[in-house]
Motif scaffolding. Structure first.
Motif, PDB file in Angstrom:
ATOM      1  N   TYR A  34       0.824  -1.207   0.000  1.00  0.00           N
ATOM      2  CA  TYR A  34       0.000   0.000   0.000  1.00  0.00           C
ATOM      3  C   TYR A  34       0.862   1.263   0.000  1.00  0.00           C
ATOM      4  N   TYR A  35       1.796   1.362   0.948  1.00  0.00           N
ATOM      5  CA  TYR A  35       2.623   2.570   1.035  1.00  0.00           C
ATOM      6  C   TYR A  35       3.702   2.618  -0.046  1.00  0.00           C
ATOM      7  N   SER A  36       4.042   1.455  -0.634  1.00  0.00           N
ATOM      8  CA  SER A  36       5.088   1.441  -1.664  1.00  0.00           C
ATOM      9  C   SER A  36       4.566   1.931  -2.999  1.00  0.00           C
ATOM     10  N   PRO A  40      -1.289   8.178  -0.096  1.00  0.00           N
ATOM     11  CA  PRO A  40      -2.680   7.861   0.258  1.00  0.00           C
ATOM     12  C   PRO A  40      -3.483   8.993   0.888  1.00  0.00           C
ATOM     13  N   PHE A  41      -2.886  10.214   0.991  1.00  0.00           N
ATOM     14  CA  PHE A  41      -3.519  11.233   1.829  1.00  0.00           C
ATOM     15  C   PHE A  41      -4.497  12.110   1.063  1.00  0.00           C
ATOM     16  N   GLY A  42      -5.296  12.842   1.816  1.00  0.00           N
ATOM     17  CA  GLY A  42      -6.132  13.896   1.249  1.00  0.00           C
ATOM     18  C   GLY A  42      -7.505  13.431   0.827  1.00  0.00           C
ATOM     19  N   ALA A  50      -4.096  14.646  10.799  1.00  0.00           N
ATOM     20  CA  ALA A  50      -4.179  15.961  11.444  1.00  0.00           C
ATOM     21  C   ALA A  50      -3.341  17.045  10.746  1.00  0.00           C
ATOM     22  N   PRO A  51      -2.065  16.780  10.400  1.00  0.00           N
ATOM     23  CA  PRO A  51      -1.308  17.855   9.747  1.00  0.00           C
ATOM     24  C   PRO A  51      -1.884  18.252   8.389  1.00  0.00           C
ATOM     25  N   GLU A  52      -2.602  17.331   7.732  1.00  0.00           N
ATOM     26  CA  GLU A  52      -3.207  17.647   6.439  1.00  0.00           C
ATOM     27  C   GLU A  52      -4.516  18.426   6.625  1.00  0.00           C
ATOM     28  N   ILE A  53      -5.050  18.417   7.838  1.00  0.00           N
ATOM     29  CA  ILE A  53      -6.314  19.129   8.104  1.00  0.00           C
ATOM     30  C   ILE A  53      -6.054  20.619   8.327  1.00  0.00           C
ATOM     31  N   LEU A  83       8.911  10.164  12.641  1.00  0.00           N
ATOM     32  CA  LEU A  83       8.680   8.803  12.160  1.00  0.00           C
ATOM     33  C   LEU A  83       7.475   8.806  11.218  1.00  0.00           C
ATOM     34  N   GLY A  84       7.622   8.240  10.049  1.00  0.00           N
ATOM     35  CA  GLY A  84       6.515   8.148   9.084  1.00  0.00           C
ATOM     36  C   GLY A  84       5.954   9.502   8.722  1.00  0.00           C
ATOM     37  N   PRO A  85       6.749  10.372   8.083  1.00  0.00           N
ATOM     38  CA  PRO A  85       6.332  11.765   7.873  1.00  0.00           C
ATOM     39  C   PRO A  85       5.329  11.986   6.733  1.00  0.00           C
ATOM     40  N   GLY A  86       4.829  10.959   6.085  1.00  0.00           N
ATOM     41  CA  GLY A  86       3.791  11.155   5.073  1.00  0.00           C
ATOM     42  C   GLY A  86       4.256  12.090   3.969  1.00  0.00           C
ATOM     43  N   VAL A 113      12.357   9.165   9.327  1.00  0.00           N
ATOM     44  CA  VAL A 113      12.363   7.700   9.265  1.00  0.00           C
ATOM     45  C   VAL A 113      11.175   7.294   8.396  1.00  0.00           C
ATOM     46  N   GLU A 114      11.460   6.779   7.223  1.00  0.00           N
ATOM     47  CA  GLU A 114      10.390   6.507   6.247  1.00  0.00           C
ATOM     48  C   GLU A 114      10.729   5.266   5.435  1.00  0.00           C
ATOM     49  N   ALA A 115       9.728   4.396   5.240  1.00  0.00           N
ATOM     50  CA  ALA A 115       9.950   3.166   4.481  1.00  0.00           C
ATOM     51  C   ALA A 115       9.563   3.307   3.011  1.00  0.00           C
ATOM     52  N   ALA A 150       5.907  11.464  16.230  1.00  0.00           N
ATOM     53  CA  ALA A 150       5.348  10.392  15.398  1.00  0.00           C
ATOM     54  C   ALA A 150       3.837  10.546  15.420  1.00  0.00           C
ATOM     55  N   ASN A 151       3.260  10.962  14.299  1.00  0.00           N
ATOM     56  CA  ASN A 151       1.800  11.075  14.207  1.00  0.00           C
ATOM     57  C   ASN A 151       1.276   9.989  13.277  1.00  0.00           C
ATOM     58  N   GLU A 152       0.390   9.176  13.781  1.00  0.00           N
ATOM     59  CA  GLU A 152      -0.177   8.073  12.987  1.00  0.00           C
ATOM     60  C   GLU A 152       0.915   7.213  12.346  1.00  0.00           C
ATOM     61  N   PHE A 153       1.966   6.947  13.092  1.00  0.00           N
ATOM     62  CA  PHE A 153       3.019   6.035  12.634  1.00  0.00           C
ATOM     63  C   PHE A 153       2.840   4.667  13.301  1.00  0.00           C
ATOM     64  N   PHE A 154       2.674   4.665  14.618  1.00  0.00           N
ATOM     65  CA  PHE A 154       2.641   3.392  15.340  1.00  0.00           C
ATOM     66  C   PHE A 154       1.441   2.530  14.937  1.00  0.00           C
ATOM     67  N   ASP A 155       0.343   3.175  14.482  1.00  0.00           N
ATOM     68  CA  ASP A 155      -0.840   2.401  14.091  1.00  0.00           C
ATOM     69  C   ASP A 155      -0.608   1.587  12.823  1.00  0.00           C
ATOM     70  N   ALA A 156       0.475   1.909  12.090  1.00  0.00           N
ATOM     71  CA  ALA A 156       0.747   1.196  10.835  1.00  0.00           C
ATOM     72  C   ALA A 156       1.693   0.013  11.045  1.00  0.00           C
ATOM     73  N   LEU A 157       2.176  -0.167  12.268  1.00  0.00           N
ATOM     74  CA  LEU A 157       3.131  -1.261  12.508  1.00  0.00           C
ATOM     75  C   LEU A 157       2.371  -2.575  12.707  1.00  0.00           C
ATOM     76  N   PRO A 158       2.995  -3.680  12.297  1.00  0.00           N
ATOM     77  CA  PRO A 158       2.271  -4.961  12.294  1.00  0.00           C
ATOM     78  C   PRO A 158       2.049  -5.555  13.692  1.00  0.00           C
TER      79      PRO A 158
HETATM   80  N1  SAH Z   1       2.688  11.223   9.926  1.00  0.00           N
HETATM   81  C1  SAH Z   1       2.040  11.447   8.652  1.00  0.00           C
HETATM   82  C2  SAH Z   1       1.731  10.146   7.901  1.00  0.00           C
HETATM   83  C3  SAH Z   1       1.035   9.028   8.637  1.00  0.00           C
HETATM   84  S1  SAH Z   1       0.788   7.605   7.601  1.00  0.00           S
HETATM   85  C4  SAH Z   1       0.809  12.303   8.835  1.00  0.00           C
HETATM   86  O1  SAH Z   1       0.423  12.510   9.976  1.00  0.00           O
HETATM   87  O2  SAH Z   1       0.251  12.764   7.845  1.00  0.00           O
HETATM   88  C5  SAH Z   1       2.070   6.498   8.072  1.00  0.00           C
HETATM   89  C6  SAH Z   1       3.453   6.874   7.616  1.00  0.00           C
HETATM   90  O3  SAH Z   1       4.363   5.901   8.148  1.00  0.00           O
HETATM   91  C7  SAH Z   1       3.681   6.873   6.122  1.00  0.00           C
HETATM   92  O4  SAH Z   1       4.625   7.885   5.820  1.00  0.00           O
HETATM   93  C8  SAH Z   1       4.268   5.473   5.879  1.00  0.00           C
HETATM   94  O5  SAH Z   1       4.949   5.337   4.672  1.00  0.00           O
HETATM   95  C9  SAH Z   1       5.152   5.322   7.083  1.00  0.00           C
HETATM   96  N2  SAH Z   1       5.460   3.951   7.508  1.00  0.00           N
HETATM   97  C10 SAH Z   1       4.589   2.948   7.702  1.00  0.00           C
HETATM   98  N3  SAH Z   1       5.217   1.845   8.173  1.00  0.00           N
HETATM   99  C11 SAH Z   1       6.526   2.182   8.297  1.00  0.00           C
HETATM  100  C12 SAH Z   1       7.701   1.477   8.744  1.00  0.00           C
HETATM  101  N4  SAH Z   1       7.625   0.218   9.162  1.00  0.00           N
HETATM  102  N5  SAH Z   1       8.878   2.136   8.749  1.00  0.00           N
HETATM  103  C13 SAH Z   1       8.948   3.433   8.323  1.00  0.00           C
HETATM  104  N6  SAH Z   1       7.889   4.134   7.894  1.00  0.00           N
HETATM  105  C14 SAH Z   1       6.683   3.523   7.872  1.00  0.00           C
END
Ligand code: SAH
Length: 352
Positions: A34-36, A40-42, A50-53, A83-86, A113-115, A150-158
């Motif tokens: 999905y992220y590759s 996905p924003f907007g 939140a930062p996009e709002i 972390l995960g700066p979107g 820090v971005e994947a 880290a905003n909405e980063f940890f929720d994307a971890l497995p």
């Molecule tokens: N913080 C941003 C984006 C949140 S979406 C905002 O608030 O708008 C999640 C972000 O984390 C995306 O940039 C995604 O590519 C990144 N991401 C997801 N899993 C990751 C991982 N394991 N390592 C590094 N980045 C990751």
């Protein structure tokens, strides 16, 4: 070839996979993840953050981090990390709001820090004036005092999911039934990492274990304890219970197993697990996002910005303020956990 076919072939050969394996493949598979494969924003994307709002979110985070840095004697150089700066919007707003803080920009080594390669490129555009650098993991951050968000980063971890069975646990898995991905359960076994959850669960309850989130927070905590602060912002609770895996496509919830790689997958963050992992750093009280932003002065900032606005722009601005702070919108669902050195004050807006 789709990711669904790829996963089906893999499961047919080697058997069911864990929910964590499914999540990380669906989100970050190099070709189909999905992220590759997308930004996905907007409003045209799958979700809005939140930062996009509103720019107010990042501005207040910036002032919070800068005040915490001043409170600790303005050490320089230091790492300013996200972390995960979107799209890079939050970091851009942080940097704009802190332009006037003496020494902050000069001392900051900005590290993202971005994947996702697609989002890295997007961040490079947004932050072209600030020459940030990128790392794949928190472990690769420079060995310097660390201010991090880290905003909405940890929720994307497995996460792995476990269903209680007596005093043991059965792991939830993703398998195949008639060529369709379907959830199953592994045989019962002990799960020492979940011993403390035997106190507050009963037979059949489901709990989630986010090992990567704990490892990342342990690394951040070890660094912050020596100087710095971290703001972790996400949806979740102090001890989460139940299946919180959700998928969003086009701003609507969909089945998490449907067409993997084409929907965002997240879970709620268990902040207790993060606070515990952060030792020796201290952690703040878990604070609703609305309360945190109000304490940092979002209403004043909203009024100042509103002064120059009229008509539809003004209405959108009022709606954005409400969306970020109102308890019925993001204000209560999203929470903030701060990490800081035990001998320093907590970041502004948060309490010990
Ligand atoms: N913080 C941003 C984006 C949140 S979406 C905002 O608030 O708008 C999640 C972000 O984390 C995306 O940039 C995604 O590519 C990144 N991401 C997801 N899993 C990751 C991982 N394991 N390592 C590094 N980045 C990751």
């Amino acid at each position: 070839m789709t990711l669904q076919q790829d996963l089906a072939a893999r499961i047919a050969t080697s058997g069911p996979i864990t929910v964590a394996d499914y999540m990380s493949t669906a989100l970050l598979h190099p070709t189909f993840g999905y992220y590759s494969t997308r930004d996905p924003f907007g409003t045209d994307g799958d979700f809005t953050t939140a930062p996009e709002i509103s720019q107010m979110f990042g501005e207040l985070i910036g002032l919070c981090l800068a005040q915490s840095w001043l409170d600790q004697g303005s050490p320089a150089p230091f790492t300013l990390a996200e972390l995960g700066p979107g799209r890079g919007t939050l970091m851009a707003d942080i940097l704009r709001a802190t332009t006037q803080v003496p020494g902050f920009h000069n001392g900051a080594r900005i590290v993202l820090v971005e994947a996702s390669p697609i989002l890295k490129a997007r961040q490079a555009e947004t932050l072209a004036d600030f020459s940030p650098s990128w790392t794949d993991t928190v472990a690769d951050l420079p060995d310097l005092p660390l201010w991090l968000v880290a905003n909405e980063f940890f929720d994307a971890l497995p996460v792995r999911q476990f269903q209680r069975d007596g005093t043991g646990w059965r792991e939830r898995s993703v398998g195949l039934k008639n060529e369709t991905l379907t959830f199953g359960l592994s045989p019962v076994g002990p799960q020492p990492a979940l011993d403390h959850r035997l106190e507050d669960t009963k037979d059949g309850d489901l709990v989630e274990l986010n090992a990567p989130a704990q490892a990342i927070t342990a690394d951040i905590g070890a660094r912050v304890a020596k100087g710095g602060a971290a703001l972790i912002i996400d949806y979740g609770d102090w001890r989460s219970l139940g299946d919180t895996l959700q998928a969003l496509r086009g701003h609507a919830p969909v089945d998490p197993l449907d067409a993997p790689g084409t929907a965002d997958l997240t879970t709620h963050v268990d902040f207790e697990a993060l606070g515990t992992a952060a030792a020796p750093a201290a952690f703040t009280r878990l604070t609703p996002q609305g309360v945190f932003l109000e304490r940092l002065g979002i209403t004043n900032r909203a009024q100042t910005l509103a002064g120059e606005m009229t008509g539809a722009t003004l209405n959108a601005h009022i709606a954005a303020h409400r969306r970020l702070t109102h308890p019925a919108e993001m204000g209560n669902l999203f929470k903030v956990l701060g990490l800081y050195p035990a001998d320093a004050p907590p970041p502004p807006g948060l309490e010990p």
